[in-house]
Write a protein that holds these residues in place. Structure first.
Motif, PDB file in Angstrom:
ATOM      1  N   LYS A   9      18.639 -18.338   9.426  1.00 33.44           N
ATOM      2  CA  LYS A   9      19.258 -17.345   9.740  1.00 33.44           C
ATOM      3  C   LYS A   9      20.081 -16.667   9.218  1.00 33.44           C
ATOM      4  CE  LYS A   9      15.767 -18.885  13.630  1.00 33.44           C
ATOM      5  NZ  LYS A   9      15.969 -18.946  15.113  1.00 33.44           N
ATOM      6  N   TYR A  49       8.487 -12.369  16.157  1.00 37.30           N
ATOM      7  CA  TYR A  49       8.647 -13.190  17.040  1.00 37.30           C
ATOM      8  C   TYR A  49       7.740 -13.069  18.053  1.00 37.30           C
ATOM      9  CZ  TYR A  49      12.702 -15.875  15.768  1.00 37.30           C
ATOM     10  OH  TYR A  49      13.619 -17.619  14.926  1.00 37.30           O
ATOM     11  N   HIS A  52       6.641 -14.674  21.495  1.00 35.81           N
ATOM     12  CA  HIS A  52       8.180 -14.792  22.728  1.00 35.81           C
ATOM     13  C   HIS A  52       8.218 -13.601  23.520  1.00 35.81           C
ATOM     14  CE1 HIS A  52       8.935 -19.360  20.912  1.00 35.81           C
ATOM     15  NE2 HIS A  52       9.632 -18.346  20.058  1.00 35.81           N
ATOM     16  N   PHE A  57      14.709 -14.274  26.419  1.00 36.40           N
ATOM     17  CA  PHE A  57      16.093 -13.937  25.170  1.00 36.40           C
ATOM     18  C   PHE A  57      15.306 -13.324  24.406  1.00 36.40           C
ATOM     19  CE2 PHE A  57      13.439 -19.016  25.080  1.00 36.40           C
ATOM     20  CZ  PHE A  57      13.213 -17.767  23.675  1.00 36.40           C
ATOM     21  N   LEU A  61      16.881 -12.071  20.542  1.00 35.69           N
ATOM     22  CA  LEU A  61      15.955 -12.875  19.377  1.00 35.69           C
ATOM     23  C   LEU A  61      15.931 -11.740  17.938  1.00 35.69           C
ATOM     24  CD1 LEU A  61      15.209 -16.229  18.251  1.00 35.69           C
ATOM     25  CD2 LEU A  61      13.065 -15.250  19.584  1.00 35.69           C
ATOM     26  N   ARG A  85       9.843 -29.693  10.898  1.00 39.50           N
ATOM     27  CA  ARG A  85      10.579 -29.738  12.200  1.00 39.50           C
ATOM     28  C   ARG A  85      11.218 -30.734  12.062  1.00 39.50           C
ATOM     29  NH1 ARG A  85      10.123 -24.842  15.033  1.00 39.50           N
ATOM     30  NH2 ARG A  85      10.514 -26.588  16.427  1.00 39.50           N
ATOM     31  N   THR A  91      15.175 -27.247  18.923  1.00 38.25           N
ATOM     32  CA  THR A  91      15.617 -26.045  19.103  1.00 38.25           C
ATOM     33  C   THR A  91      17.655 -26.189  19.521  1.00 38.25           C
ATOM     34  OG1 THR A  91      13.484 -25.945  19.652  1.00 38.25           O
ATOM     35  CG2 THR A  91      15.144 -24.230  20.060  1.00 38.25           C
ATOM     36  N   ARG A 102      19.491 -28.817  12.358  1.00 35.66           N
ATOM     37  CA  ARG A 102      20.605 -27.748  13.307  1.00 35.66           C
ATOM     38  C   ARG A 102      21.760 -28.778  13.877  1.00 35.66           C
ATOM     39  NH1 ARG A 102      14.742 -25.473  16.283  1.00 35.66           N
ATOM     40  NH2 ARG A 102      14.904 -23.808  15.111  1.00 35.66           N
ATOM     41  N   ILE A 109      22.004 -22.691  20.743  1.00 32.54           N
ATOM     42  CA  ILE A 109      20.895 -22.924  21.250  1.00 32.54           C
ATOM     43  C   ILE A 109      20.327 -20.976  20.238  1.00 32.54           C
ATOM     44  CG2 ILE A 109      20.616 -21.039  23.451  1.00 32.54           C
ATOM     45  CD1 ILE A 109      18.282 -23.111  23.246  1.00 32.54           C
ATOM     46  N   ASP A 110      20.858 -20.216  20.180  1.00 35.26           N
ATOM     47  CA  ASP A 110      20.362 -18.815  19.682  1.00 35.26           C
ATOM     48  C   ASP A 110      20.686 -18.968  18.232  1.00 35.26           C
ATOM     49  OD1 ASP A 110      22.412 -18.777  21.409  1.00 35.26           O
ATOM     50  OD2 ASP A 110      22.772 -17.036  20.680  1.00 35.26           O
ATOM     51  N   ASN A 112      20.519 -21.447  15.382  1.00 31.79           N
ATOM     52  CA  ASN A 112      20.942 -22.069  15.196  1.00 31.79           C
ATOM     53  C   ASN A 112      19.681 -22.664  13.821  1.00 31.79           C
ATOM     54  OD1 ASN A 112      17.919 -21.531  15.413  1.00 31.79           O
ATOM     55  ND2 ASN A 112      16.937 -22.865  17.323  1.00 31.79           N
TER      56      ASN A 112
HETATM   57  P1  ADP Z   1      12.019 -23.524  17.524  1.00 28.07           P
HETATM   58  O1  ADP Z   1      12.887 -21.971  16.761  1.00 28.07           O
HETATM   59  O2  ADP Z   1      12.590 -24.788  17.967  1.00 28.07           O
HETATM   60  O3  ADP Z   1      10.463 -23.085  17.336  1.00 28.07           O
HETATM   61  P2  ADP Z   1      11.502 -21.479  19.897  1.00 28.07           P
HETATM   62  O4  ADP Z   1      10.046 -21.163  19.260  1.00 28.07           O
HETATM   63  O5  ADP Z   1      10.895 -22.397  21.284  1.00 28.07           O
HETATM   64  O6  ADP Z   1      11.927 -22.445  19.347  1.00 28.07           O
HETATM   65  O7  ADP Z   1      12.500 -20.253  19.489  1.00 28.07           O
HETATM   66  C1  ADP Z   1      12.519 -19.407  18.612  1.00 28.07           C
HETATM   67  C2  ADP Z   1      13.616 -19.399  18.749  1.00 28.07           C
HETATM   68  O8  ADP Z   1      14.490 -18.339  19.985  1.00 28.07           O
HETATM   69  C3  ADP Z   1      14.497 -20.817  18.462  1.00 28.07           C
HETATM   70  O9  ADP Z   1      14.850 -20.941  17.445  1.00 28.07           O
HETATM   71  C4  ADP Z   1      16.115 -20.054  19.378  1.00 28.07           C
HETATM   72  O10 ADP Z   1      16.491 -19.554  17.862  1.00 28.07           O
HETATM   73  C5  ADP Z   1      16.040 -19.107  20.022  1.00 28.07           C
HETATM   74  N1  ADP Z   1      15.621 -19.739  21.382  1.00 28.07           N
HETATM   75  C6  ADP Z   1      14.723 -20.205  22.265  1.00 28.07           C
HETATM   76  N2  ADP Z   1      15.562 -20.289  23.201  1.00 28.07           N
HETATM   77  C7  ADP Z   1      15.885 -20.159  23.345  1.00 28.07           C
HETATM   78  C8  ADP Z   1      16.864 -19.935  24.869  1.00 28.07           C
HETATM   79  N3  ADP Z   1      16.738 -20.442  25.591  1.00 28.07           N
HETATM   80  N4  ADP Z   1      18.494 -18.796  24.921  1.00 28.07           N
HETATM   81  C9  ADP Z   1      18.593 -18.465  23.742  1.00 28.07           C
HETATM   82  N5  ADP Z   1      17.221 -18.239  22.604  1.00 28.07           N
HETATM   83  C10 ADP Z   1      16.568 -19.380  22.785  1.00 28.07           C
END
Ligand code: ADP
Ligand code: MG
Length: 133
Positions: A9, A49, A52, A57, A61, A85, A91, A102, A109-110, A112
């Motif tokens: 990222k 994405y 989501h 978020f 994102l 993974r 995450t 990570r 969290i954002d 990452n």
């Molecule tokens: P992962 O990347 O571990 O598969 P998710 O698919 O749940 O996680 O989420 C996609 C991406 O969205 C995460 O990698 C992260 O960058 C962002 N994200 C997830 N949850 C949050 C949150 N609560 N606040 C802000 N960004 C988030």
């Protein structure tokens, strides 16, 4: 052999962590079959994405993933989806295990540092999204 999609990222590309992260995959028996550095538009990020789209978020994102260069890779190896993974870690970097990408490099969290497909099915879709093989 199983394949998965990985993305380095913008926060990690910006901090010159591309090679460090690639070395971690290679050391963990994930071969980098394809790799390209690209920049995507916000619309492309929104498409990528879209699972989501109902999350609070989502907009941030998509803005974030399209904010700077990223590196998209096809990783190949035994149980590549799960293996990736595990190497990525949780995450939220705060919850990630020692020596995961990570934990080592994630800022928040954002921001990452990496994306990885979460299932074999999604890996196929995500590889098709970025690669025309
Ligand atoms: P992962 O990347 O571990 O598969 P998710 O698919 O749940 O996680 O989420 C996609 C991406 O969205 C995460 O990698 C992260 O960058 C962002 N994200 C997830 N949850 C949050 C949150 N609560 N606040 C802000 N960004 C988030
Ligand atoms: Mg995910």
């Amino acid at each position: 052999m199983e394949q998965t999609l990985s993305i380095i990222k913008p926060d990690a590309v910006e901090r010159n962590l591309i090679q460090n992260i690639k070395d971690i995959f290679t050391k963990n028996n994930l071969k980098i079959k394809e790799s390209k550095k690209i920049k995507i538009s916000k619309d492309e990020a929104a498409e990528f994405y879209k699972v989501h789209q109902s999350k609070p978020f989502y907009n941030d994102l998509c803005t974030y993933l399209s904010s700077g260069p990223i590196v998209v890779m096809i990783l190949e190896g035994e149980n590549a989806v799960l293996a990736n993974r595990k190497i990525m870690g949780a995450t939220n970097p705060k919850d990630a295990e020692e020596n995961t990408i990570r934990k080592l490099y994630g800022i928040s969290i954002d921001k990452n540092s990496v994306h990885g497909s979460d299932s074999i099915d999604n890996a196929k879709k995500e590889i098709d999204f970025f690669f025309d093989l």
